[in-house]
Scaffold this motif. Structure first.
Motif, PDB file in Angstrom:
ATOM      1  N   MET A 143       0.818  -1.210   0.000  1.00  0.00           N
ATOM      2  CA  MET A 143       0.000   0.000   0.000  1.00  0.00           C
ATOM      3  C   MET A 143       0.855   1.265   0.000  1.00  0.00           C
ATOM      4  O   MET A 143       0.424   2.324  -0.478  1.00  0.00           O
ATOM      5  CB  MET A 143      -0.943  -0.009   1.208  1.00  0.00           C
ATOM      6  N   LEU A 144       2.053   1.171   0.537  1.00  0.00           N
ATOM      7  CA  LEU A 144       2.939   2.329   0.571  1.00  0.00           C
ATOM      8  C   LEU A 144       3.523   2.668  -0.798  1.00  0.00           C
ATOM      9  O   LEU A 144       3.999   3.789  -1.005  1.00  0.00           O
ATOM     10  CB  LEU A 144       4.072   2.101   1.569  1.00  0.00           C
ATOM     11  N   VAL A 145       3.492   1.714  -1.718  1.00  0.00           N
ATOM     12  CA  VAL A 145       4.061   1.972  -3.050  1.00  0.00           C
ATOM     13  C   VAL A 145       3.359   3.145  -3.733  1.00  0.00           C
ATOM     14  O   VAL A 145       4.009   4.135  -4.094  1.00  0.00           O
ATOM     15  CB  VAL A 145       4.025   0.700  -3.921  1.00  0.00           C
ATOM     16  N   PRO A 146       2.039   3.097  -3.957  1.00  0.00           N
ATOM     17  CA  PRO A 146       1.403   4.258  -4.593  1.00  0.00           C
ATOM     18  C   PRO A 146       1.445   5.499  -3.724  1.00  0.00           C
ATOM     19  O   PRO A 146       1.507   6.625  -4.236  1.00  0.00           O
ATOM     20  CB  PRO A 146      -0.040   3.796  -4.835  1.00  0.00           C
ATOM     21  N   ALA A 147       1.416   5.314  -2.394  1.00  0.00           N
ATOM     22  CA  ALA A 147       1.444   6.469  -1.497  1.00  0.00           C
ATOM     23  C   ALA A 147       2.753   7.237  -1.616  1.00  0.00           C
ATOM     24  O   ALA A 147       2.790   8.459  -1.424  1.00  0.00           O
ATOM     25  CB  ALA A 147       1.235   6.014  -0.056  1.00  0.00           C
ATOM     26  N   LEU A 148       3.837   6.549  -1.932  1.00  0.00           N
ATOM     27  CA  LEU A 148       5.136   7.198  -2.096  1.00  0.00           C
ATOM     28  C   LEU A 148       5.397   7.615  -3.542  1.00  0.00           C
ATOM     29  O   LEU A 148       5.912   8.708  -3.801  1.00  0.00           O
ATOM     30  CB  LEU A 148       6.249   6.250  -1.635  1.00  0.00           C
ATOM     31  N   VAL A 149       5.058   6.740  -4.478  1.00  0.00           N
ATOM     32  CA  VAL A 149       5.405   6.981  -5.878  1.00  0.00           C
ATOM     33  C   VAL A 149       4.598   8.122  -6.480  1.00  0.00           C
ATOM     34  O   VAL A 149       5.145   8.976  -7.206  1.00  0.00           O
ATOM     35  CB  VAL A 149       5.220   5.686  -6.705  1.00  0.00           C
ATOM     36  N   ALA A 150       3.309   8.182  -6.204  1.00  0.00           N
ATOM     37  CA  ALA A 150       2.457   9.210  -6.818  1.00  0.00           C
ATOM     38  C   ALA A 150       2.921  10.637  -6.496  1.00  0.00           C
ATOM     39  O   ALA A 150       3.065  11.461  -7.408  1.00  0.00           O
ATOM     40  CB  ALA A 150       1.003   8.998  -6.414  1.00  0.00           C
ATOM     41  N   PRO A 151       3.179  10.967  -5.232  1.00  0.00           N
ATOM     42  CA  PRO A 151       3.662  12.328  -4.962  1.00  0.00           C
ATOM     43  C   PRO A 151       5.028  12.611  -5.581  1.00  0.00           C
ATOM     44  O   PRO A 151       5.294  13.743  -6.017  1.00  0.00           O
ATOM     45  CB  PRO A 151       3.735  12.377  -3.431  1.00  0.00           C
ATOM     46  N   LEU A 152       5.887  11.594  -5.618  1.00  0.00           N
ATOM     47  CA  LEU A 152       7.209  11.790  -6.212  1.00  0.00           C
ATOM     48  C   LEU A 152       7.110  12.068  -7.711  1.00  0.00           C
ATOM     49  O   LEU A 152       7.853  12.898  -8.254  1.00  0.00           O
ATOM     50  CB  LEU A 152       8.081  10.556  -5.962  1.00  0.00           C
ATOM     51  N   LYS A 153       6.190  11.392  -8.378  1.00  0.00           N
ATOM     52  CA  LYS A 153       5.981  11.646  -9.803  1.00  0.00           C
ATOM     53  C   LYS A 153       5.537  13.091 -10.039  1.00  0.00           C
ATOM     54  O   LYS A 153       6.019  13.774 -10.955  1.00  0.00           O
ATOM     55  CB  LYS A 153       4.935  10.672 -10.361  1.00  0.00           C
ATOM     56  N   GLU A 154       4.618  13.539  -9.207  1.00  0.00           N
ATOM     57  CA  GLU A 154       4.109  14.896  -9.365  1.00  0.00           C
ATOM     58  C   GLU A 154       5.183  15.931  -9.041  1.00  0.00           C
ATOM     59  O   GLU A 154       5.294  16.967  -9.712  1.00  0.00           O
ATOM     60  CB  GLU A 154       2.893  15.100  -8.463  1.00  0.00           C
TER      61      GLU A 154
END
Length: 235
Positions: free
Chosen positions: A99-110
């Motif tokens: 669950m932490l994968v999208p929580a970390l990756v999405a903000p980093l992408k933005e």
């Protein structure tokens, strides 16, 4: 790493992964020298074909996450059925890591707003690679959970090799197809390594000393021997 002791190199590996991730992220934001190397390496490796497309699909959520779900369910079932202490902790750790994968990756992408390679339509938000992180955490956490239930060395080795093949295959496919720059993939390796370190620690601490067979609780061990266990276990 042996199950009988916590991996001593784990803190150092986590620190190295975080340091490398910070370095790559800084280079992406500052358009530093590593970006030029990254782009040249990408041009040398990109060759879109059907095989690279299939390999990259190994990082899709509908492909990778069900593998982890099966491992979570199996681990929980085995532990609960055997009355193991805190049987729910290892599967919970695996689920949280995923669950932490999208929580970390999405903000980093933005935040980084990195453009894609010439092989994909013009867009931004390619750093880090979500597919790589998904594959690494899903297959890696599943492997760590299942290793805690296996004793045959040959089977354990085969499972680790299979995990490595799946993760490296996904990573290669993403770069070869041109879906991601190589540094996008390496950064996700770093993130995934940190998340898997947490899973590894939980798995280790729920099997104190590595002497309790999978699925056997300390209470079961005491009743069978007639004497208290010499290991007090984690607090």
């Amino acid at each position: 790493m042996p199950d009988s002791a916590p991996p001593r190199a784990l803190p150092a590996l986590v620190g190295l992964a975080l340091l490398l991730f910070a370095l790559i992220t800084w280079q992406v934001l500052a358009d530093g020298p590593l970006i030029g190397v990254d782009e040249r390496l990408s041009r040398a490796l990109v060759h879109p074909d059907r095989f690279s497309e299939l390999l990259s699909d190994l990082g899709n959520v509908p492909v990778a996450v069900p593998v982890l779900v099966v491992a979570l369910a199996y681990t929980a079932w085995r532990g609960r059925a055997a009355g193991a202490d805190r049987w729910w902790l290892p599967p919970l750790a695996g689920a949280v890591a995923m669950m932490l994968v999208p929580a970390l990756v999405a903000p980093l992408k933005e935040w980084t707003d990195r453009p894609g390679t010439p092989a994909v339509p013009p867009a931004v938000g390619y750093y880090p690679s979500g597919h790589t992180a998904t594959a690494l955490v899903a297959y890696g956490a599943a492997t760590l959970l299942l290793l805690g239930r296996l004793r045959a060395p040959a089977v354990r080795r085969m499972l680790v090799v299979l995990c490595a093949v799946l993760v490296l295959g996904t990573s290669y496919g993403l770069v070869r197809r041109g879906y991601h720059w190589p540094l996008d993939v390496v950064a996700s390796w770093c993130l995934g390594a940190v998340l898997l370190a947490g899973v590894r620690l939980v798995v280790h601490r729920t099997m104190p000393g590595g002497r309790t067979p999978p699925g056997v609780s300390r209470s079961t061990r005491r009743s069978s021997s007639g004497t208290p266990s010499s290991s007090s276990g984690p607090s």
